[in-house]
Scaffold this motif. Sequence first.
Motif: not given
Length: 854
Positions: A232-237, A275-278, A126-130, A161-162
């Motif tokens: 690969r884990i892409v973190v978007i803050l 803070g970025v819904p997906i 899964a992806h995670l949307s926090v 990490v963005y």
Amino acid sequence: MKRTAVAAEVGRALGQARGATRVAAEAAADLLREAELRLAGLEADAAGHRSELEAEREARRGASTARVRAEIEECTTAITGLVGPENAPWPSWEVTEPERGSAPELYRVGHLTREIPAMLPLLDRAHLSVSVDPDQAVPLVATLLLRALGSTRPGGITLSVYDPEQLGGTLAAFAALSPAGLASFYGPGSLTGLLDEVVEEIRRIHETVLAGEYGSLRELAASTGRRPEPWRIVVILGDGSIGDGIDDLSDRQRAQLDRIARTGVACGVHLITVGVPISPAENVDGTVSGLPVVFDAPPPAELITGTCKRIAEVVAAGPAPGVFADLLPEKLWTESSAAGLTAPVGEAADGRLVDVMLGDAPPHALVGGPSGSGKTNLLYAWLGALCSRYSPDELELYLLDFKEGVSFARFARGRRDPSWLPHVKLVGVNVNSDREFGLALLRFLAAELRRRAEAAKEHEATKLEELRAEDPGGRWPRIVAVIDEFQVLLGAGRDPVSTEAVILLEDLARRGRSQGIHLVLASQDIGGIEALWGRSALVSQFTLRIALPKARRMMADNNLVADVIPRYHALINPDSGALPANRVVQVPDAGGRAVWEELQQRLWSMRSPDLPEPRLFDGDLVPPLPLETPSGPVPIASLGETIDVEGRPAILRMTRAPGRNLAVIGTRLAEACAILGSAAITLGRQHAPGTARFTIACLEPDARDTAGSLAAHLMGMGHVPEYHTDRIGPVFEEISLSLEGPHYVFVYAADAAGPAVRPAMRRVLQSGPESRTHMLGWWRSVPRLKDDLGGAGSQVARLDSIGAWVALDVHGSDMSSLYPAGNTLSWYPREHRALFFDRAHHRLPEIMIPYRVA
């Protein structure tokens, strides 16, 4: 009257009424009693029913309780299984690596109740949307990242990490991964580039890794046991530049983000956005699966940094080797070598095994790599893959190691392990000083090539595959000869050994392919081997090139890939090193003895009971005198072991021809005594007691113990030897040259006999063999031998009296007078080695090892 009558009538009526009342009362009492009895019965029945109902209710209550308890236990067991060591609380948490290519299904982020943890899916799921408070969001992301990193192999996860607001500071503890290339941080304005990069990575994996054969990397790993790509884990803050997390995204960014969300999981690419819904994604908004969660405290910064540093150090040191068992087939010995030999040596970046072939094309291989690059390990891996696929009837191995060591000794019987590799016919180790042994192997292969060519001609076949089809009853396995550090065989100059070796190599390389004989030449560096590179026709036959890291001149001039491949990797090229044919493979660790023992034991237990064990030639060992003695029409003296594939004895036939005497020449006492001793013992075995005469004369005080032991040994065999230690003149004078029976005269330090004895000694040497009297003597120098034979100018000194000689610490130039005219000897003394020449049987001298005589 009337009043009285009326009163009487009233009295009668009252009496009747009272009687009726009594009867009614009694009837009512009866009815009441009957009713009471019936009521008592009903009450009893009711009580019974109440007991049954209560029992039924209790039973139902117990069953329900048991069922609930079972369900609770089942859930507890399931939760316990999910909460492995990777999900332990931080004080007891430690790095744990699961099975290769897999990852935990869920990761702990908090708890729902005191007993039930809150778990979230991530890798391959899964992806995670926090969307929680930032004070909770960043610790939550740190928790997930550390638990994921700590439960996969080092290098199994890369982070992107963005972080536009904090410029990487939000998750700064993970920056320790950056030196190993496992973490990258992106700032303002770089989101588009990051998303484009990730989309291109997903496209590449779909096209070249999954290639339509698998639906996901998870499926590929489950099928093959290998994972060719890291997660690969892409973190978007999200921050103020993105607004509420969606309004400020451009259409291009939104489209790319949606593409990643739809296709990333299958390719091992996962988004964690704050803070970025997906969508699709697992939404984390203070609840997990709709239940409120209490998030765990974040991991300590020093724990994150320390873990990341250790991971980076492991990755920086180079990738770990593959697994040797991956090269082995499910069933052993099921392949046919008629058309060639095919076996993997490692796996490519996509997780698929890379096969290496030896057959008509390519026929032979060059393997190169500097010391410590893993050349021997690669040979072990290749041999293991071959021997597990092809039976000894399909494949024979000849293994030779010219470096100082015993790399191939494990494939022969040892003191610790009695098993051997059934495919191996010859193992040569510690032969760096015995180039002649390598030459002997090439001569053996050349003879086998001739034998196969003649058989092919007889069956009108042009290659091995056709010969096997025409002669199904014959035994025609493919032969692979592996020569490690082969440049030692070719030498530094142009001596007779290197000259003949190159000629034989070129012939075997050119014609061997058609007859199933394949050469694998390995070396640390072949750049300076003049004898090889001066023959382009020879090098061109070795079209299969295998280069280990930093190997030089193995490939084409423009092919420099070997300079950049990491450890436990090899560059495979079946097209003479041409750049387009490159395949980089990860080689398993096959060097450990324990890795090989299980496979060798299995193969050994499958061998045919009559399969002979391989010959082991160890250049550092002195062979013992064999218990078996050569036999023939005439007596034969064994002098030592020849340096050849079969390990034949160096023999002297004691015929009645002139010159059937032996001269051992040199000052090495122990070896001279061993040669005379082995000759005497083997001759003694061939004669029944009393049918041959043995005379031993020792003029060297230091050899008397050995000579005396030899005399005792002959006595133990039933002979009656004559033993002399001082004046031996009478010994020779008393020797009768009549045909009374074989007489063997052994003289230790014959040059010490003196001038007075020479005439009698010459008489025995010149005329003795015709009368079955033979002298086997030890002279300590060539000049002294010449003097005893009649002087330097005598023809007898060169040839006639001594038909066979063994040179110990004597240079070849000193032997010229005992060697056929017009020939020169290239011989330099070596410890435990001797040069043997029998004029009646040899064209060239052969090197032998004097036996160890107990």
